[in-house]
Design a protein around this motif. Sequence first.
Motif, PDB file in Angstrom:
ATOM      1  N   ASP A   2       0.490   8.455 -10.754  1.00  0.00           N
ATOM      2  CA  ASP A   2       0.432   9.695  -9.973  1.00  0.00           C
ATOM      3  C   ASP A   2      -0.546   9.511  -8.825  1.00  0.00           C
ATOM      4  OD1 ASP A   2       2.242  11.550 -11.027  1.00  0.00           O
ATOM      5  OD2 ASP A   2       0.899  12.063 -12.665  1.00  0.00           O
ATOM      6  N   ILE A   3      -0.077   9.788  -7.607  1.00  0.00           N
ATOM      7  CA  ILE A   3      -0.919   9.678  -6.417  1.00  0.00           C
ATOM      8  C   ILE A   3      -1.038  11.075  -5.819  1.00  0.00           C
ATOM      9  CG2 ILE A   3      -1.252   8.572  -4.184  1.00  0.00           C
ATOM     10  CD1 ILE A   3       0.685   6.359  -5.159  1.00  0.00           C
ATOM     11  N   ASN A   4      -2.262  11.560  -5.693  1.00  0.00           N
ATOM     12  CA  ASN A   4      -2.499  12.881  -5.117  1.00  0.00           C
ATOM     13  C   ASN A   4      -2.361  12.831  -3.593  1.00  0.00           C
ATOM     14  OD1 ASN A   4      -2.996  14.756  -7.244  1.00  0.00           O
ATOM     15  ND2 ASN A   4      -4.901  13.674  -7.674  1.00  0.00           N
TER      16      ASN A   4
ATOM     17  N   ASN B 161       0.872  -1.168   0.000  1.00  0.00           N
ATOM     18  CA  ASN B 161       0.000   0.000   0.000  1.00  0.00           C
ATOM     19  C   ASN B 161       0.906   1.214   0.000  1.00  0.00           C
ATOM     20  OD1 ASN B 161      -1.294   2.278   1.871  1.00  0.00           O
ATOM     21  ND2 ASN B 161      -2.939   1.186   0.839  1.00  0.00           N
ATOM     22  N   VAL B 162       0.634   2.159  -0.908  1.00  0.00           N
ATOM     23  CA  VAL B 162       1.437   3.372  -1.024  1.00  0.00           C
ATOM     24  C   VAL B 162       0.515   4.565  -0.822  1.00  0.00           C
ATOM     25  CG1 VAL B 162       3.011   4.695  -2.482  1.00  0.00           C
ATOM     26  CG2 VAL B 162       2.907   2.200  -2.722  1.00  0.00           C
ATOM     27  N   LYS B 163       0.793   5.357   0.213  1.00  0.00           N
ATOM     28  CA  LYS B 163      -0.020   6.532   0.526  1.00  0.00           C
ATOM     29  C   LYS B 163       0.831   7.787   0.358  1.00  0.00           C
ATOM     30  CE  LYS B 163      -2.809   8.659   4.146  1.00  0.00           C
ATOM     31  NZ  LYS B 163      -3.322   8.542   5.518  1.00  0.00           N
ATOM     32  N   ASN B 164       0.261   8.786  -0.314  1.00  0.00           N
ATOM     33  CA  ASN B 164       0.947  10.068  -0.477  1.00  0.00           C
ATOM     34  C   ASN B 164       0.707  10.894   0.787  1.00  0.00           C
ATOM     35  OD1 ASN B 164       1.794  12.684  -1.082  1.00  0.00           O
ATOM     36  ND2 ASN B 164       1.151  12.533  -3.217  1.00  0.00           N
ATOM     37  N   ILE B 165       1.777  11.142   1.544  1.00  0.00           N
ATOM     38  CA  ILE B 165       1.685  11.927   2.771  1.00  0.00           C
ATOM     39  C   ILE B 165       2.187  13.353   2.554  1.00  0.00           C
ATOM     40  CG2 ILE B 165       1.779   9.956   4.333  1.00  0.00           C
ATOM     41  CD1 ILE B 165       4.814  10.546   4.649  1.00  0.00           C
ATOM     42  N   GLY B 166       2.503  13.689   1.297  1.00  0.00           N
ATOM     43  CA  GLY B 166       2.999  15.025   0.973  1.00  0.00           C
ATOM     44  C   GLY B 166       1.869  16.003   0.702  1.00  0.00           C
ATOM     45  N   LYS B 167       2.229  17.151   0.164  1.00  0.00           N
ATOM     46  CA  LYS B 167       1.268  18.217  -0.123  1.00  0.00           C
ATOM     47  C   LYS B 167       1.068  18.440  -1.619  1.00  0.00           C
ATOM     48  CE  LYS B 167       1.784  20.654   4.214  1.00  0.00           C
ATOM     49  NZ  LYS B 167       0.653  20.059   4.863  1.00  0.00           N
TER      50      LYS B 167
ATOM     51  N   VAL C 149      -2.788   3.846  -3.030  1.00  0.00           N
ATOM     52  CA  VAL C 149      -3.051   2.748  -3.959  1.00  0.00           C
ATOM     53  C   VAL C 149      -2.473   1.470  -3.371  1.00  0.00           C
ATOM     54  CG1 VAL C 149      -3.047   4.206  -6.018  1.00  0.00           C
ATOM     55  CG2 VAL C 149      -0.937   3.092  -5.314  1.00  0.00           C
ATOM     56  N   ASN C 150      -3.067   0.351  -3.758  1.00  0.00           N
ATOM     57  CA  ASN C 150      -2.539  -0.971  -3.433  1.00  0.00           C
ATOM     58  C   ASN C 150      -2.079  -1.588  -4.738  1.00  0.00           C
ATOM     59  OD1 ASN C 150      -3.067  -1.453  -0.535  1.00  0.00           O
ATOM     60  ND2 ASN C 150      -5.162  -1.037  -1.164  1.00  0.00           N
ATOM     61  N   GLY C 151      -0.886  -2.140  -4.728  1.00  0.00           N
ATOM     62  CA  GLY C 151      -0.371  -2.753  -5.939  1.00  0.00           C
ATOM     63  C   GLY C 151       0.615  -3.856  -5.617  1.00  0.00           C
ATOM     64  N   VAL C 152       1.061  -4.522  -6.685  1.00  0.00           N
ATOM     65  CA  VAL C 152       2.013  -5.621  -6.557  1.00  0.00           C
ATOM     66  C   VAL C 152       3.293  -5.244  -7.293  1.00  0.00           C
ATOM     67  CG1 VAL C 152       2.446  -8.062  -7.036  1.00  0.00           C
ATOM     68  CG2 VAL C 152       0.136  -7.296  -6.443  1.00  0.00           C
ATOM     69  N   VAL C 153       4.405  -5.269  -6.558  1.00  0.00           N
ATOM     70  CA  VAL C 153       5.727  -5.080  -7.152  1.00  0.00           C
ATOM     71  C   VAL C 153       6.294  -6.479  -7.343  1.00  0.00           C
ATOM     72  CG1 VAL C 153       8.008  -4.046  -6.881  1.00  0.00           C
ATOM     73  CG2 VAL C 153       5.993  -2.861  -5.983  1.00  0.00           C
TER      74      VAL C 153
ATOM     75  N   ALA D 261       1.045  16.085  -5.682  1.00  0.00           N
ATOM     76  CA  ALA D 261       1.046  14.773  -6.332  1.00  0.00           C
ATOM     77  C   ALA D 261       2.479  14.245  -6.459  1.00  0.00           C
ATOM     78  CB  ALA D 261       0.394  14.862  -7.707  1.00  0.00           C
ATOM     79  N   GLN D 262       2.615  12.951  -6.331  1.00  0.00           N
ATOM     80  CA  GLN D 262       3.915  12.291  -6.469  1.00  0.00           C
ATOM     81  C   GLN D 262       3.705  11.036  -7.297  1.00  0.00           C
ATOM     82  OE1 GLN D 262       6.880  13.269  -5.459  1.00  0.00           O
ATOM     83  NE2 GLN D 262       8.130  11.442  -5.566  1.00  0.00           N
ATOM     84  N   MET D 263       4.618  10.761  -8.209  1.00  0.00           N
ATOM     85  CA  MET D 263       4.507   9.587  -9.069  1.00  0.00           C
ATOM     86  C   MET D 263       5.153   8.371  -8.399  1.00  0.00           C
ATOM     87  SD  MET D 263       5.716   8.989 -12.991  1.00  0.00           S
ATOM     88  CE  MET D 263       4.613  10.270 -13.555  1.00  0.00           C
ATOM     89  N   PHE D 264       4.377   7.297  -8.281  1.00  0.00           N
ATOM     90  CA  PHE D 264       4.919   6.037  -7.783  1.00  0.00           C
ATOM     91  C   PHE D 264       5.376   5.204  -8.963  1.00  0.00           C
ATOM     92  CE2 PHE D 264       4.397   1.516  -6.661  1.00  0.00           C
ATOM     93  CZ  PHE D 264       5.398   1.451  -5.717  1.00  0.00           C
ATOM     94  N   ASP D 265       6.600   4.730  -8.885  1.00  0.00           N
ATOM     95  CA  ASP D 265       7.177   3.913  -9.943  1.00  0.00           C
ATOM     96  C   ASP D 265       7.708   2.629  -9.324  1.00  0.00           C
ATOM     97  OD1 ASP D 265       8.402   2.847 -12.170  1.00  0.00           O
ATOM     98  OD2 ASP D 265       9.975   4.360 -12.285  1.00  0.00           O
ATOM     99  N   GLY D 266       7.057   1.528  -9.627  1.00  0.00           N
ATOM    100  CA  GLY D 266       7.465   0.242  -9.089  1.00  0.00           C
ATOM    101  C   GLY D 266       8.894  -0.129  -9.436  1.00  0.00           C
TER     102      GLY D 266
END
Length: 176
Positions: free
Chosen positions: A136-138, A90-96, A143-147, A98-103
Amino acid sequence: MRKTTTFALIATAVLALGCGSGATDKASSSGSDEGGAKAEEKAATAKIGQPARDGKFEFTVKSTKCGVAKIGNDMLGQKAQGQFCLVTVNVKNIGKEAQMFDGSSQKAYAADGTEYSADSGAAIYANKNAETFLNDINPGNQVNGVVVFDIPKNVKLTKLELHDSMFSGGVTVALS
């Protein structure tokens, strides 16, 4: 002369940006400067089910499953060179912002320190909505995903190094 000056200015700017971003990421991923490197590494290590922060992301590894020979179905899929290890996170954006998550920025390690990179091609078949591929996670969203990692059949992963970007310091999650 003008070309030399322009080049020097550009080189200085790139160097300053590189040094600055590294210092910022390192500071945001460590809790304290006291206690030396071992205390910092220990504080930055989480276990499965525990939240761990790096930069703008809070990661929680939900589960791991190794020994998978193929991902996908008979028509569309991918076979492992060795074995696939599927890491549900699970990846949560704790910033202020959007940040792009890249597996593909995530790493896995065996007990002997061998580093394994994520298999982005196999992750396409392991994720229905491309959760781990340039997503992109606001702020406040998650999001939940599989790496996916393709490792030799006789290897057991002992830890993950999870990153909010390819340039961040990362956070360690122990798998045992």
